[in-house]
Design a protein around this motif. Structure first.
Motif, short mmCIF file in Angstrom:
data_model
loop_
_atom_site.label_atom_id
_atom_site.label_comp_id
_atom_site.label_asym_id
_atom_site.label_seq_id
_atom_site.Cartn_x
_atom_site.Cartn_y
_atom_site.Cartn_z
N ARG B 61 47.22 33.88 4.46
CA ARG B 61 46.47 33.71 5.71
C ARG B 61 46.66 32.24 6.11
NH1 ARG B 61 41.46 37.04 7.83
NH2 ARG B 61 41.76 36.52 10.01
N TRP B 71 45.91 39.52 11.72
CA TRP B 71 46.80 39.07 10.65
C TRP B 71 47.19 40.27 9.81
CZ3 TRP B 71 44.78 38.51 5.33
CH2 TRP B 71 45.75 38.07 4.42
N LEU B 498 41.09 29.51 -0.57
CA LEU B 498 40.47 30.79 -0.22
C LEU B 498 41.36 31.63 0.70
CD1 LEU B 498 36.82 29.64 0.45
CD2 LEU B 498 37.51 31.35 -1.24
N ASP B 499 42.33 30.99 1.34
CA ASP B 499 43.18 31.73 2.27
C ASP B 499 44.27 32.52 1.54
OD1 ASP B 499 41.76 30.86 4.43
OD2 ASP B 499 43.02 29.11 4.78
N ARG B 501 45.26 35.45 -1.11
CA ARG B 501 44.66 36.60 -1.78
C ARG B 501 44.78 36.44 -3.28
NH1 ARG B 501 47.98 41.16 1.12
NH2 ARG B 501 49.53 39.83 0.15
N PRO B 502 43.94 37.13 -4.04
CA PRO B 502 44.13 37.13 -5.48
C PRO B 502 45.53 37.65 -5.82
CG PRO B 502 41.99 38.07 -4.91
CD PRO B 502 42.73 37.85 -3.63
N GLN C 29 35.13 32.84 6.08
CA GLN C 29 36.24 32.01 5.59
C GLN C 29 37.07 32.78 4.58
OE1 GLN C 29 34.84 28.50 3.57
NE2 GLN C 29 32.88 29.47 3.14
N GLY C 30 38.23 32.18 4.28
CA GLY C 30 39.09 32.79 3.28
C GLY C 30 39.97 33.89 3.86
N TRP C 31 40.73 34.52 2.97
CA TRP C 31 41.73 35.49 3.44
C TRP C 31 41.08 36.75 3.99
CZ3 TRP C 31 42.53 40.30 1.00
CH2 TRP C 31 41.81 40.50 -0.18
N GLU C 32 39.79 36.95 3.72
CA GLU C 32 39.12 38.15 4.22
C GLU C 32 38.38 37.93 5.52
OE1 GLU C 32 37.58 40.64 0.52
OE2 GLU C 32 37.08 38.53 0.35
N ARG C 33 38.51 36.74 6.10
CA ARG C 33 37.69 36.43 7.28
C ARG C 33 37.96 37.39 8.44
NH1 ARG C 33 41.02 32.12 7.44
NH2 ARG C 33 39.47 30.58 6.90
N HIS C 35 39.04 38.95 11.86
CA HIS C 35 40.23 38.74 12.69
C HIS C 35 39.82 38.33 14.09
CE1 HIS C 35 43.34 40.55 10.02
NE2 HIS C 35 42.26 41.03 9.44
#
Lengths: 305, 570, 610
Positions: B61, B71, B498-499, B501-502, C29-33, C35
């Motif tokens: 991300r 995304w 945090l952007d 993914r695991p 925040q983070g990759w789960e924020r 869209h």
């Protein structure tokens, strides 16, 4: 002393902007009266455009070049018949039959006073042209006395790339607009506070390295008064070695990624002292990133290893 | 470039930057332009502010992805699966441009057959992208009046990079998003003159101006002008050269302005190969790590500010570079060095100045013919093709595909029925984390030029990982850890991101002297372009004290799919 | 958007406060924020002002952690959020006590002893803005309680936050408030106390706009209907949108906010715009010192505002209406919020208003302490979540207004005039008052009069008659001057008060009606102090956007201080006039353009400073 090609015409600007079609329709002409002369200007042009087309000099400070005019400084005001107040020529669009006067008593008074009000509160010594206008309009910033409130404050030096000297800030909003939605979209700075206390700030005034700043320097490029400056320029001015008459400007292409931004290298004594980009170039519109703006150090060391 | 050349005959982006501002849907695929191409991203931002919808396809991300309306966070190396699913959905929904597909492309039936297996459900299972997101992109892209497809190294730096590119071009062809103002296909070049290098024939199969080496007429034209014979065979691309050096078939190397000792994947192996050469000449502005291995070093001037010439950018715009400062004593312009080298090899090349070299090119390359230095200056650069001295072509390429008369459409654009293969470097219990690489805003490539920037944003190289992964491994933020791939092992401090993914980790190769990331990357090359798979390595992360071994990743192992993928020597 | 957020963490209270206004936390925040990118952020931006209020109300200031959390949730740049917060006087960006006492230091209260109150509060409670302790106080611009000054507003942050007004206030009241918060204080006066004409049946019978104030229960939609409510809307729908606009045009109703623009023309312009959406903004940000009429109307008859807005929306095709309400009006907000909710429940607002087949709903936007936000374009920026700076005109709001769409902006009083127009028709309305000024006008009479308050009279009564209606100057005092139109208006002398209160009459008398301020000054008023307060008011309230106003208001105050306190410079009077002229000629908006008017008239008509 310059190799910059000032008469550059950007073909991609021609006819490709309109949303509807890449081939724009010719704009209709509007007839207005400017200082007693009937002139035709394209529909949608501003009064300032009209003045420029006739060679009528209008002083501007906050006028945005590539930015939307904020018309905050009010230096470019002109008198338009049937308008109760003076109007900012940089943003007011021409209308058919408009009668414009650029040199009336009221206009001269307002320009003089804007210069005085700014001159009495802000250090304008690094703003080109201002001294000439002061003389032209008879502005005397000293008559407000020594108690006159100013924006004087220490220079902010919190990084190695550029400095912020808000004693020179006329609050034209250009840096905020360039950092914000109109170009960079980093939103590191804002106008905070209100009235005379309004000032350019990060959130809670944190230093740039704590802020969202990405050091593109697009704010420096639009600053009209030298409040934002390359640290190289600031240091040279402090040392008394900054000499624009000994500088050359050379256009070349950025050596980094493949976007191909034109860099105007400002050189003095075989050193690059500042980097800008032409405002009218379709690739950059005057904007750069940290690499283009500040990525020249690797050629500065005369002896490379 | 190979992909575009395969489909359209010319290896260049089809649109201009300005068109991005006037488009309706932008797909940024495997590109973090916000960071890697910031001023191009300005044009995207203007497009967004004008109302365009942005889709970003990227495992991370990224900064760019954070600007997206949507995304699509696919698993590394599943691009073709995703592209095919989009293509299948467009066809299934009847949204493809039938007239354009029939009249201006070839290979539709094969393409449809190739994508048929890529249902939204299967694509979701393989790529990790939710089916509704795939459908949303497919429909938005297909129904847009104008759409732009842009990519960078996230697409090309794979063992099947060319196939990846072809799978994206397919989507534009399917919808007729090419050859019109505002619609197009745009690879963003990683380096300032990658495009120019190709334009000038610095690729194994082309003469300047993308004229084929095997084309007798073209070759003859150059032979007459140059007074020499040109062998009618393709040369080697970079990877083939390394393979040839490895075989000792190629024994001498002349390197101009590259740093392969640090920029090549699996750099330990690359250095061994370079050390095994009989003779190596390096021409550079710095004594790079590669130069240190050379027999002869030719100190050059910095082409962008100490000498004159031209470069070509990602929108095919040829622009002038100019000398602004004097170069250090003892250095010479690249052209001077080459002319002198020719002279000592017995050839007198007479060029009074660089412009005369350029004019020679104009006389030989029709697409550059109209680009006099004077016009380049007057017009702020000129986009190729520019065959005429007094007019300009449209800012986009391949308008011919829309010609009314089929005979005017030239060679039709082929849809490519490519097949998906996952990354070569498979995840396993020993190597459970996917490492991908990229750039940071204030740095560039191996840092030769950018390391001198006093950037307040720079923290040095780090291993960026999701905090959950770190917690499982008992790693603190900032702790130095060991990162090991099947090829080698390095150390770097961990940074929580945090952007990510695991299961996904990220590094750059900007600081090779401190952290040589290319020790880890895999030398699995695309046979068509020779680009290495920098974007997909399998790694494990360990604490330095060795207390905790590799921990099985959660959700990180490549999804089970029914496509057999060869395992690179485990 | 790839924004960078402060690392400071929000407190639990801040998270709860934001949950309450923004909904329970999205993944920010983070990759789960979430869209959405820039388009989602734009859609969320108008929630910024409310979110800032939520933080301020809950913890008493906007902390870095709170601002960061808010920024993450709304995807608003933290610097932007900070710039917006710092624009408004009600938001504190440094920690301060949860109890804050705002003591009005403005013009009307000045005539009622605010100066003495401030002095004595300072003596007993210490210096303003002290951050230690559990409470602090500070001088405030006009609180809109001019009929019963000197006035005080007490705010206490917490869950729930509390607000109360004390008016008139004594030093003891302030001391108690600082010690214990507003709970210890008596109930504030009934709304109707601000309408002296309602006290007698005779005079009440002449009221049109104020007729229901004190008569109906402002919390009851049924009571409103029982007193004629919603008959006007019914009449409007019966005649159709075009006829509504025709009636309003024929009524010659002009704006009551000060600019006196014909309402019918404005409505017709918006109705004719093909671009959608159309917006309606009801300007209830009355912050002109000495103005409090809109407060009285909203507090006493909130449904009339809703009904009038609904008629306007029906006629002009607006789907959404905003009431931009002064932040310092807690009771008005409570009554209006209640009324909107009740109207929704009864189908008087919503997707199908009264079953008439059109949709309209209203949202209250709470101002946060900025005079400039009463300016018709600054109000847009404020609603949109930006700094409340005025925009450049043209383009005018009827073409490019709120969110860039065609917008009707009308003052509260202007809108409620539409109710009688619908009921009696435009021509009948036009027969009230004079040819040039039709209908009735609500004046805010304050200062040295026996019965301060709002007075509704037909256009055409003289200033002297109005002052007499308010009981005249108290015994033992003599009339010195009247400030017409507030700080942005002008003074008239005691011997100049026989002109008719009409637009044309005021113009002929070389003064202005403005928004209806009639502030009566007696011989006890120290004009130097009064003028310095006017200058300080504009210096405080200038938004800072344009040079003439930003610097001019400072230079004006400096010159005035030199002229009244010293040391006087030879050319200070010239300077004052020259600064005044550039402010009037070259400022962006009405604030700067009028910042010199009152002072100029004091010099030229009252002969002060000479």
């Amino acid at each position: 002393m310059t190799q910059t090609d000032t008469a550059r015409i950007d073909t991609t600007r021609i006819d490709t902007r309109p949303q509807e079609t890449p081939v724009g329709l010719p704009r209709r002409a509007v007839t207005i009266q400017l200082d007693g002369h009937e002139i035709k200007v394209p529909e949608g042009a501003t009064i300032l455009d009209a003045c420029e087309s006739r060679g009528t000099a209008v002083p501007t400070l906050c006028y945005g070049d590539t930015l939307d005019p904020v018309n905050a400084c009010r230096l470019c005001v002109v008198e338009v018949e049937n308008s109760r107040v003076l109007v900012p020529s940089c943003s007011r669009k021409v209308e058919p039959g408009m009668v414009v006067h650029t040199d009336t008593e009221r206009v001269r008074h307002s320009r003089k006073m804007v210069l005085e009000l700014l001159g009495s509160s802000v250090d304008l010594s690094a703003a080109p042209s201002v001294a000439g206008w002061m003389k032209q309009y008879g502005a005397d910033p000293t008559r407000y006395g020594e108690i006159a409130k100013t924006v004087k404050q220490p220079v902010k030096i919190d990084n190695e790339l550029y400095v912020r000297d808000y004693s020179r800030c006329i609050l034209c909003y250009k840096c905020v607009d360039a950092c914000g939605e109109q170009w960079q979209n980093s939103f590191a700075i804002t106008v905070a506070g209100r009235g005379f206390d309004a000032h350019i700030s990060t959130e809670f005034g944190v230093e740039l390295p704590e802020s969202a700043c990405v050091y593109c320097g697009n704010c420096i490029a639009v600053c009209p008064t030298g409040a934002l400056m390359f640290k190289t320029e600031h240091d040279m001015r402090e040392l008394g070695t900054w000499d624009e008459s000994a500088q050359r400007q050379t256009d070349t292409i950025c050596p980094y990624c493949g976007v191909g931004c034109t860099l105007t290298l400002h050189t003095q004594d075989n050193e690059i002292v500042k980097v800008t980009s032409p405002l009218d170039h379709s690739v950059t519109s005057g904007n750069l990133c940290i690499k283009g703006r500040f990525g020249f150090q690797h050629v500065q060391n005369h002896k490379r290893d | 470039m190979v992909g575009l050349a395969t489909v359209f005959g010319a290896g260049g982006g089809t649109s201009s930057y300005r068109e991005i501002e006037d488009t309706d849907v932008i797909v940024l695929w495997g590109s973090n332009a916000r960071v890697a191409h910031p001023i191009f991203f300005h044009h995207i931002l203007t497009g967004i502010r004008n109302g365009a919808k942005l889709f970003v396809v990227d495992p991370r991300r990224t900064s760019s992805a954070r600007w997206a309306d949507r995304w699509l966070g696919l698993q590394v190396g599943t691009d073709i699966a995703l592209a095919h699913a989009i293509g299948r959905e467009i066809i299934a929904a009847g949204l493809h441009n039938r007239a354009f597909v029939e009249g201006s492309t070839t290979g539709f039936d094969e393409y449809r057959a190739a994508v048929e297996q890529w249902t939204l459900e299967r694509a979701e299972a393989v790529t990790g992208v939710p089916a509704d997101a795939i459908r949303e992109l497919a429909h938005a892209f297909a129904t847009a009046d104008r759409a732009q497809m842009c990519w960078t190294l996230g697409i090309t730096e794979h063992h099947n990079g060319v196939d990846n590119v072809l799978s994206l071009i397919n989507l534009n062809l399917l919808c007729g998003h090419v050859g019109r103002y505002g619609a197009g296909i745009n690879p963003l070049r990683g380096q300032n003159n990658v495009q120019g290098g190709g334009d000038m024939g610095a690729i194994p199969n082309k003469l300047p101006g993308f004229q084929d080496l095997l084309d007798d007429d073209a070759r003859q034209k150059f032979e007459i002008s140059w007074g020499c014979t040109i062998a009618p065979r393709h040369g080697w691309h970079l990877t083939e050269m390394f393979e040839a050096m490895d075989r000792k078939e190629m024994r001498a190397l002349y390197v101009i302005g590259e740093n392969p000792a640090q920029s090549e994947a699996d750099s330990t192996h690359a250095i061994q190969i370079l050390e095994g050469l009989e003779h190596m000449v390096v021409q550079d502005i710095f004594l790079t790590k590669t130069a240190k291995l050379a027999d002869v070093v030719l100190p050059a001037t910095a082409a962008w500010c100490e000498s004159e010439g031209t470069v070509t950018n990602s929108e095919r715009r040829v622009q002038r570079c100019r000398k602004a400062i004097d170069a250090p004593a003892g250095t010479r312009d690249d052209t001077d060095i080459l002319i002198e080298l020719a002279r000592r090899l017995g050839h007198e090349w007479h060029y009074p100045d660089v412009e005369s070299i350029w004019n020679e090119l104009r006389s030989l390359s029709p697409m550059h013919a109209g680009m006099s230095y004077a016009r380049l200056v007057d017009l702020g650069g000129i986009q190729w093709p520019c065959p005429s001295n007094d007019t300009l072509e449209p800012p986009f390429l391949h308008g011919r595909l829309w010609a009314q008369d089929p005979r005017d459409r030239g060679r039709l654009a082929p849809l490519s029925a490519v097949a998906w293969e996952g990354p070569v470097d498979l995840l396993s219990n020993d190597f459970p984390i996917r490492l991908t690489t990229g750039r940071r805003l204030d740095s560039y490539n191996t840092g030769v030029q950018s390391s001198a920037i006093a950037s307040p944003m720079r923290d040095g190289e780090t291993l960026d990982i999701n905090p959950d992964d770190a917690m499982r491994l008992g790693i603190e933020e900032g702790e130095r850890v060991r990162i090991t791939s099947r090829r080698g092992s390095i150390e770097a401090p961990a940074r929580f991101d945090l952007d990510l993914r695991p299961g996904l980790a990220f590094m750059t190769f900007h600081f090779p002297d401190e952290v040589d990331v290319n020790v880890l990357t895999i030398e699995a090359n695309d046979p068509k372009s020779g680009t290495a798979e920098f974007k997909a390595s399998a790694i494990r992360i360990e604490k330095l004290n060795g207390a905790v071994g590799a921990v099985g990743a959660v959700g990180a192992v490549d999804v089970a799919v029914d496509v057999a993928v060869p395992v690179a020597g485990d | 958007m790839d924004l960078r957020f402060p690392e400071a963490e929000p407190t639990v209270a801040e998270v709860q406060a934001l949950d309450a206004v923004l909904g329970v936390s999205v993944v920010a925040q983070g990759w789960e924020r979430e869209h959405g990118g820039a388009h989602r952020a734009s859609a969320l931006r108008p929630r910024l002002l409310g979110a800032l209020h939520a933080l301020q109300d809950r913890v008493g200031w906007i902390s870095p952690g709170g601002l960061g959390e808010l920024s993450r949730r709304l995807d608003v740049p933290p610097a932007d959020a900070y710039g917006v917060a710092s624009f408004y006087a009600m938001f504190a960006l440094e920690q301060r006590p949860t109890t804050v006492v705002h003591v009005c230091a403005d013009l009307a209260c000045q005539t009622l002893g605010a100066g003495a109150l401030l002095d004595s509060v300072e003596a007993t409670c210490g210096i303003p803005n002290e951050s230690g302790g559990t409470a602090s106080w500070h001088p405030s611009p006009c609180l809109g309680l001019c009929e019963r000054g000197p006035a005080v507003l007490v705010t206490v942050a917490g869950d729930p936050p509390r607000e109360a007004v004390i008016a008139p206030a004594t030093p003891d009241d302030v001391a108690v408030a600082l010690r214990t918060g507003p709970n210890a204080l008596a109930e504030q006066a009934a709304v109707v106390a601000a309408v002296p004409q309602a006290a007698s049946a005779d005079s009440a019978a002449n009221l049109v706009l104020l007729k229901r104030v004190g008569v109906v229960d402002p919390l009851s939609v049924d009571d409103y209907r029982a007193h004629g409510g919603y008959q006007a809307l019914r009449a409007a729908v019966a005649m159709g949108p075009a006829n509504v606009i025709r009636e309003v045009t024929e009524s010659n109703l002009v704006g009551r906010g000060g600019a006196a623009f014909p309402a019918g023309r404005k409505w017709a312009a918006v109705a004719g715009q093909p671009v959608r959406t159309h917006y309606l903004v009801c300007n209830a940000d009355e912050s002109e010192p000495g103005t409090f009429k809109d407060r009285v109307i909203i507090e006493g008859d909130p449904f009339s505002v809703i009904e009038a807005m609904t008629i306007c929306a029906y006629a002009t095709g607006c789907e959404i209406g905003y009431v931009y309400l002064r932040g310092e009006y807690p009771r008005a907000r409570e009554h209006l919020q209640h009324a909107i909710q009740a109207a929704r429940e009864r189908g008087l607002l919503g997707p199908d208003v009264m079953g008439f087949g059109f949709a309209f709903d209203i949202e209250i936007v709470r101002g946060a302490g900025a005079y400039i936000c009463g300016e018709e374009t600054a109000i847009f920026n404020s609603i949109e979540g930006y700094r409340g700076e005025p925009r450049s005109k043209p383009p005018f709001p009827v073409e490019v207004g709120l969110f860039g769409k065609p917008t009707v902006v009308n003052n509260v009083e202007t809108l409620v005039n539409v109710l009688p127009i619908m009921l009696i028709g435009g021509p009948a309305f036009a027969s009230i008052g004079t040819t040039g000024s039709t209908g009735t006008k609500v004046f805010c009479v304050s200062g040295s009069v026996e019965r301060a308050g709002v007075y509704e009279v037909p256009f055409g009564v003289t200033l002297r008659e109005l002052i007499d209606l308010a009981g005249g100057v108290p015994k033992g005092r003599s009339l010195k001057a009247v400030l017409m139109g507030g700080a942005a208006g002008s003074f008239v002398r005691a011997d100049e008060i026989d002109f008719p209160l009409t637009l044309e009459g005021a113009r002929a008398a070389n003064t202005t009606l403005g928004s209806g301020v009639v502030m009566v000054l007696d011989d006890s008023v120290d004009m130097a102090v009064f003028l310095r307060r006017i200058a300080a008011f504009f210096r405080d309230e200038s938004c800072g956007q344009c040079v003439p106003c930003r610097v001019g208001t400072v230079r004006q105050e400096e010159a005035l201080v030199r002229l009244t306190i010293g040391p006087r410079q030879e050319h200070d009077m010239v300077l004052l006039r020259e600064v005044g002229q550039v402010m009037r000629d070259a400022s962006i908006c009405g604030l700067g353009q009028t910042a010199w008017s009152a002072i100029e008239s004091a010099i030229d008509r009252l002969g002060v400073l000479t």
